[in-house]
Write a protein that holds these residues in place. Structure first.
Motif, PDB file in Angstrom:
ATOM      1  N   ARG A  33       0.827  -1.211   0.000  1.00 42.72           N
ATOM      2  CA  ARG A  33       0.000   0.000   0.000  1.00 42.72           C
ATOM      3  C   ARG A  33       0.858   1.258   0.000  1.00 42.72           C
ATOM      4  O   ARG A  33       0.490   2.275  -0.594  1.00 42.72           O
ATOM      5  N   ASP A  66      -9.428   4.584  -2.270  1.00 41.86           N
ATOM      6  CA  ASP A  66      -9.209   3.222  -1.775  1.00 41.86           C
ATOM      7  C   ASP A  66      -7.889   2.627  -2.237  1.00 41.86           C
ATOM      8  O   ASP A  66      -7.540   1.516  -1.855  1.00 41.86           O
ATOM      9  N   LEU A 170      -8.230  -0.375   0.224  1.00 39.09           N
ATOM     10  CA  LEU A 170      -8.866  -0.107   1.511  1.00 39.09           C
ATOM     11  C   LEU A 170     -10.342  -0.450   1.458  1.00 39.09           C
ATOM     12  O   LEU A 170     -11.006  -0.269   0.429  1.00 39.09           O
ATOM     13  N   GLU A 219      -6.522   5.839   5.839  1.00 38.80           N
ATOM     14  CA  GLU A 219      -5.291   5.307   6.411  1.00 38.80           C
ATOM     15  C   GLU A 219      -4.150   6.313   6.514  1.00 38.80           C
ATOM     16  O   GLU A 219      -3.214   6.095   7.294  1.00 38.80           O
TER      17      GLU A 219
END
Length: 265
Positions: A33, A66, A170, A219
């Motif tokens: 990520r 996301d 996400l 995040e």
């Protein structure tokens, strides 16, 4: 034979075959990520529309909230013609660095590309690539998303893993308010809190000034200064604007004090 122990899953897997991210002895999901969010250009591999030959080209990349990869492509380019014929593609995200290029982490994301007219896609891409505003509205250009089918991570020597789409992206359920308020928060931070942005970037090893916030998600923060990027994760995910504000204040205070911010109890 009946009394012999059955081999474990790891023993059955070939020595060069990567582990699933959930079994990897390092944070494969976190590293993947991070690469998705911090790399602004990469190799796009498509299938040649004429004879099926693999075709690789360099493209600029951003991400949706996301983590879905976003691209701005010209229909005059070979890769765009290829995608119009066959949407299967892959993107290579690699940070590079000094020394052996194979010692640095890289991520390949495979999936299917599709055109997108969503305003959010345009907004997030141009925030990450402001110079693209010069040609983004030319009639031969269009925005594309790459819906991941799998991720293949090489984190450096002896660090390899495969990822599912759910591990790459996400889960945005319950985070609608954060994404709805993203642009306002980005504009506010860039206008009034340049000092805090510098603190956030320094907290992840990216010192200096001139940092601007290009996007945020449940995040973390995406920052950029010139061609440099920084991905700053929160101590824990946020799902509403109130939590986001509290988290950013706590992160700035912790950075000023030289401490790592702690998740709320």
């Amino acid at each position: 034979m009946a009394n012999e122990a059955m081999p474990s899953a790891g023993e059955r897997r070939g020595p060069a075959e990567p582990l699933p991210a959930s079994e990897a002895p390092f944070d494969a999901i976190g590293l993947a990520r991070h690469l998705l969010r911090s790399v602004r250009s990469g190799a796009l591999a498509t299938i040649d529309a004429a004879d099926g030959t693999p075709f690789a080209s360099l493209v600029t990349i951003a991400t949706d909230g996301d983590g879905t990869p976003l691209m701005l492509l010209s229909r005059l380019s070979a890769h765009t013609r290829n995608l119009d014929k066959d949407p299967r593609a892959s993107l290579l995200f690699s940070v590079g660095g000094k020394g052996d290029p194979l010692a640095h982490p890289r991520l390949t994301v495979t999936g299917r590309a599709a055109r997108s007219d969503a305003p959010r896609v345009r907004e997030r891409f141009l925030a990450r690539h402001p110079k693209a505003k010069l040609y983004a509205d030319f009639p031969d250009f269009g925005f594309f998303t790459l819906a991941p089918s799998a991720g293949h991570l090489n984190g450096g020597f002896a660090k390899a893993a495969t990822l599912t789409p759910q591990e790459l992206l996400l889960d945005m359920a319950g985070a609608e308010a954060v994404m709805a308020g993203e642009r306002g928060a980005v504009e506010h931070m860039n206008a009034d809190h340049a000092d805090a942005l510098a603190l956030y970037s320094a907290s992840v090893g990216e010192a200096g000034t001139g940092w601007r916030l290009t996007g945020l998600d449940p995040e973390g923060l995406d920052l950029m200064a010139g061609e440099r990027t920084a991905r700053v994760p929160y101590p824990e995910p946020v799902r509403d604007m109130g939590s986001l504000r509290k988290t950013l204040v706590a992160m700035a205070a912790a950075a000023r004090a030289g401490e790592a911010p702690q998740p709320e109890a």
